[in-house]
Write an enzyme that holds these catalytic residues in place. Structure first.
Site, PDB file in Angstrom:
ATOM      1  N   HIS A 110     116.227  37.885  16.951  1.00 36.94           N
ATOM      2  CA  HIS A 110     115.332  39.155  17.231  1.00 36.94           C
ATOM      3  C   HIS A 110     115.670  38.968  18.773  1.00 36.94           C
ATOM      4  O   HIS A 110     115.249  37.720  19.596  1.00 36.94           O
ATOM      5  CB  HIS A 110     113.956  38.902  16.901  1.00 36.94           C
ATOM      6  CG  HIS A 110     113.112  40.157  17.168  1.00 36.94           C
ATOM      7  ND1 HIS A 110     113.330  41.092  16.514  1.00 36.94           N
ATOM      8  CD2 HIS A 110     112.071  40.205  18.221  1.00 36.94           C
ATOM      9  CE1 HIS A 110     112.299  42.027  17.251  1.00 36.94           C
ATOM     10  NE2 HIS A 110     111.726  41.478  18.303  1.00 36.94           N
ATOM     11  N   GLU A 181     120.815  35.688  22.758  1.00 34.49           N
ATOM     12  CA  GLU A 181     121.204  35.711  21.313  1.00 34.49           C
ATOM     13  C   GLU A 181     122.256  35.066  21.217  1.00 34.49           C
ATOM     14  O   GLU A 181     122.599  34.352  20.100  1.00 34.49           O
ATOM     15  CB  GLU A 181     121.337  37.214  21.106  1.00 34.49           C
ATOM     16  CG  GLU A 181     120.152  38.061  21.039  1.00 34.49           C
ATOM     17  CD  GLU A 181     120.226  39.430  20.690  1.00 34.49           C
ATOM     18  OE1 GLU A 181     120.892  39.834  19.722  1.00 34.49           O
ATOM     19  OE2 GLU A 181     119.937  40.429  21.500  1.00 34.49           O
TER      20      GLU A 181
END
Length: 200
Positions: A110, A181
């Site tokens: 996320h 990420e």
């Protein structure tokens, strides 16, 4: 060898980060067996093909009822006897039956530091728009296990990213992907593949 299935909805940059990490040996004892998307035009499917990985589009639009879609998705995943399911920009809610069956074997990346800017409605660019609107100085990304809630499962890894003066949502999104990420998703898979996630 950890057998991984990756679920994607778009371009598949997180998928590519995982494939690159496996190729260069940053992730060991793991292989991606299947890539599934809800979007037949997702470039992620092309990335899978380029790597010789089986790919499928299973879209809710192809089914009359959402339950039929869920059954088809779960049936396809079950065929691969997966050890880990990775949600890498997958914009469809995961069915409760799948969460139950694969408890502690589904992870999600996320683009914020949970519990900030997460939950219903926070996905893609919306996360970064909200972070900039709030005026935070630091954002980042989180890899967490998936449970029945929305972004509420146990956190595995987080990485902070600085918000810069004049950032646009697009610029911030790119920096969070590159600096967080693409770093922590492969790292999390490596930990799980080698039985080290408990020590984090």
């Amino acid at each position: 060898m950890l057998k991984i299935g990756i679920l994607v909805s778009g371009g598949g940059t997180n998928l590519q980060a995982v494939l690159d990490a496996i190729d260069c040996g940053t992730i060991t004892n793991a292989e991606v067996k299947v890539v599934i998307s809800n979007n037949r035009n997702a470039y992620a499917l092309e990335r899978a093909r380029n790597h010789g990985i089986e790919d499928f589009c299973i879209s809710p639009a192809d089914f009359k009822e959402r339950e039929e879609f869920y059954e088809a998705l779960l049936s396809k995943i079950d065929q691969y006897c997966l050890d880990l399911i990775v949600l890498a920009g997958y914009l469809v809610a995961i069915p409760a039956a799948m969460i139950k069956k694969y408890r502690n074997r589904i992870i999600n990346v996320h683009p914020s530091l949970i519990p900030s800017f997460c939950g219903k409605g926070y996905y893609g660019l919306k996360v970064h728009e909200a972070a900039l609107a709030r005026g935070v100085k630091v954002t980042g990304a989180t890899v967490h296990y998936v449970d029945e809630g929305m972004d509420t499962g146990p956190i595995l890894l987080q990485k902070a990213v600085e918000v810069r003066e004049g950032d646009t949502p697009e610029a911030l999104q790119r920096r969070v992907m590159e600096e967080a990420e693409w770093q922590i998703l492969p790292q999390a898979i490596q930990l799980i593949a080698n039985g080290q996630e408990e020590s984090q």
